[in-house]
Design a protein around this motif. Structure first.
Motif, PDB file in Angstrom:
ATOM      1  N   UNK A   7       0.828  -1.195   0.000  1.00 41.28           N
ATOM      2  CA  UNK A   7       0.000   0.000   0.000  1.00 41.28           C
ATOM      3  C   UNK A   7       0.863   1.247   0.000  1.00 41.28           C
ATOM      4  N   UNK A   8       0.732   2.032  -1.145  1.00 40.22           N
ATOM      5  CA  UNK A   8       1.631   3.152  -1.339  1.00 40.22           C
ATOM      6  C   UNK A   8       0.971   4.512  -1.175  1.00 40.22           C
ATOM      7  N   UNK A   9       1.799   5.576  -1.317  1.00 41.88           N
ATOM      8  CA  UNK A   9       1.309   6.940  -1.159  1.00 41.88           C
ATOM      9  C   UNK A   9       0.547   7.419  -2.377  1.00 41.88           C
ATOM     10  N   UNK A  10       0.128   8.654  -2.332  1.00 43.60           N
ATOM     11  CA  UNK A  10      -0.667   9.231  -3.416  1.00 43.60           C
ATOM     12  C   UNK A  10       0.184   9.379  -4.669  1.00 43.60           C
ATOM     13  N   UNK A  11      -0.463   9.414  -5.830  1.00 41.94           N
ATOM     14  CA  UNK A  11       0.241   9.605  -7.077  1.00 41.94           C
ATOM     15  C   UNK A  11       0.905  10.973  -7.076  1.00 41.94           C
ATOM     16  N   UNK A  54      -1.954   1.763  -6.199  1.00 47.69           N
ATOM     17  CA  UNK A  54      -1.043   2.802  -6.674  1.00 47.69           C
ATOM     18  C   UNK A  54      -0.161   2.300  -7.810  1.00 47.69           C
ATOM     19  N   UNK A  55       0.378   1.093  -7.668  1.00 49.29           N
ATOM     20  CA  UNK A  55       1.228   0.535  -8.725  1.00 49.29           C
ATOM     21  C   UNK A  55       0.392   0.232  -9.962  1.00 49.29           C
ATOM     22  N   UNK A  56      -0.790  -0.284  -9.751  1.00 51.02           N
ATOM     23  CA  UNK A  56      -1.683  -0.584 -10.864  1.00 51.02           C
ATOM     24  C   UNK A  56      -2.022   0.693 -11.637  1.00 51.02           C
ATOM     25  N   UNK A  57      -2.328   1.752 -10.921  1.00 48.59           N
ATOM     26  CA  UNK A  57      -2.648   3.016 -11.575  1.00 48.59           C
ATOM     27  C   UNK A  57      -1.443   3.584 -12.309  1.00 48.59           C
ATOM     28  N   UNK A 125       7.900   4.571 -10.779  1.00 47.76           N
ATOM     29  CA  UNK A 125       8.209   4.910  -9.392  1.00 47.76           C
ATOM     30  C   UNK A 125       7.722   6.319  -9.044  1.00 47.76           C
ATOM     31  N   UNK A 126       7.772   7.216 -10.012  1.00 46.12           N
ATOM     32  CA  UNK A 126       7.385   8.605  -9.761  1.00 46.12           C
ATOM     33  C   UNK A 126       5.922   8.743  -9.367  1.00 46.12           C
TER      34      UNK A 126
END
Length: 244
Positions: A7-11, A54-57, A125-126
Motif C-alpha cells: 500500500x503506497x502513497x498518493x500519485x 497505486x502501482x496498478x494506476x 516509481x514517480x
C-alpha cells in the motif's frame, strides 16, 4: 532491464497528454491484464498475488510507447523487454510492476534507482514516491532519459550520470532502492544509503547464468536479511561493482 523466467502513497507525477491517446489505451489495458495474470501465476514465489492500487494506476498512466525506440512503438505494450540501444533493454512490464511492489514504499517515500535506461521504471516509481533519484552510467541513455522524463512532466524524478555502484549519497538515506541490472553482490554503498526498515530490490547473479530477483531488507538495528523471489534474466551491472 529484464524479463522473468518463471500500500503506497498518493500519485505524484503526471504524464503528458499523449499517454491518453486512444491508439494506445486499449493496448495499455491489455498489458495491465497480462501483468495481473503474471502476478497471480507467481504468487507462491513472490508472496504477491496482485498489485496495490497505486502501482496498478501507475502502469495505466505511464506511456510506455514514449520510452521505446520509434521503430518499436507498435510493440511498446507487449509484456516483454525491448532493446533500447547500447546493449540495454526496457524491462518487461511485469518485472517493473513486481519490483516496484516489492519495495513496500511508505507514504512520501524517497527512492533510489540504479540504472535509468530509458526512464520507464523511474516514471512508474514517480507515481508512487515523493522523489525518485536515478543514476545511469551511460551518458547517452541518461541524457535522453532525463529529457524524456522532463518532457512528460515528471518533475519529481532526478537523473544523475555516474557509476550507480556508489548510489547517490547526497540524497540518502532512501526508503527504498531498486537496481535494474544484475549484480554479483550487494554494493555496500547502497546498503549504507538504505534507511533502517527499508528494502533494496536487486537481481543477483552472473550474466548468462541463473539470476534471482532478491529482496534485501535492513532492520532497525542494521542487520540485513535477503530473500530470493524469482529467477530472472537481466543485463549485467557495469562500473565499479559489476562487469568491466
Amino acid at each position: 532491464m529484464a524479463f522473468a523466467l518463471a500500500g503506497f502513497g498518493a500519485l505524484r507525477a503526471s504524464a503528458s497528454k499523449d499517454s491518453e491517446d486512444p491508439r494506445f489505451s486499449q493496448a495499455r489495458e491489455s498489458m495491465v491484464r497480462e501483468v495481473l495474470a503474471d502476478m497471480a501465476a507467481t504468487a507462491a514465489e513472490t508472496g504477491r498475488g496482485t498489485l496495490s492500487s497505486a502501482v496498478l494506476e501507475a502502469l495505466r498512466r505511464v506511456p510506455r510507447h514514449r520510452f521505446v525506440p520509434e521503430k518499436l512503438v507498435d510493440a511498446a505494450y507487449e509484456n516483454r523487454p525491448l532493446p533500447i540501444g547500447y546493449g540495454q533493454t526496457i524491462s518487461q512490464p511485469f518485472i517493473v510492476a513486481l519490483m516496484t511492489e516489492l519495495l513496500d514504499l511508505p507514504e512520501n517515500a524517497t527512492v533510489l534507482e540504479i540504472g535509468t535506461g530509458s526512464g520507464y521504471q523511474a516514471a512508474v516509481l514517480a507515481h508512487v514516491a515523493k522523489d525518485v533519484y536515478t543514476v545511469e552510467i551511460l551518458p547517452p541513455l541518461g541524457q535522453s532519459a532525463e529529457a524524456r522524463l522532463k518532457a512528460l512532466g515528471y518533475a519529481n524524478v532526478h537523473v544523475k550520470i555516474d557509476d550507480g555502484y556508489f548510489g547517490w549519497k547526497e540524497h540518502a538515506p532512501f526508503d527504498g532502492i531498486l537496481v535494474t541490472a544484475a549484480a554479483p553482490h550487494i554494493p555496500p554503498p547502497l546498503l549504507q544509503q538504505l534507511k533502517p526498515e527499508g528494502k533494496l530490490v536487486v537481481p543477483m547473479g552472473p550474466p548468462f547464468l541463473t539470476q534471482y530477483l532478491t529482496v534485501v531488507q535492513k532492520a532497525r538495528d542494521g542487520t540485513v536479511t535477503t530473500r530470493q523471489v524469482l529467477p530472472v534474466a537481466f543485463v549485467p551491472l557495469t562500473g565499479r561493482g559489476g562487469t568491466p
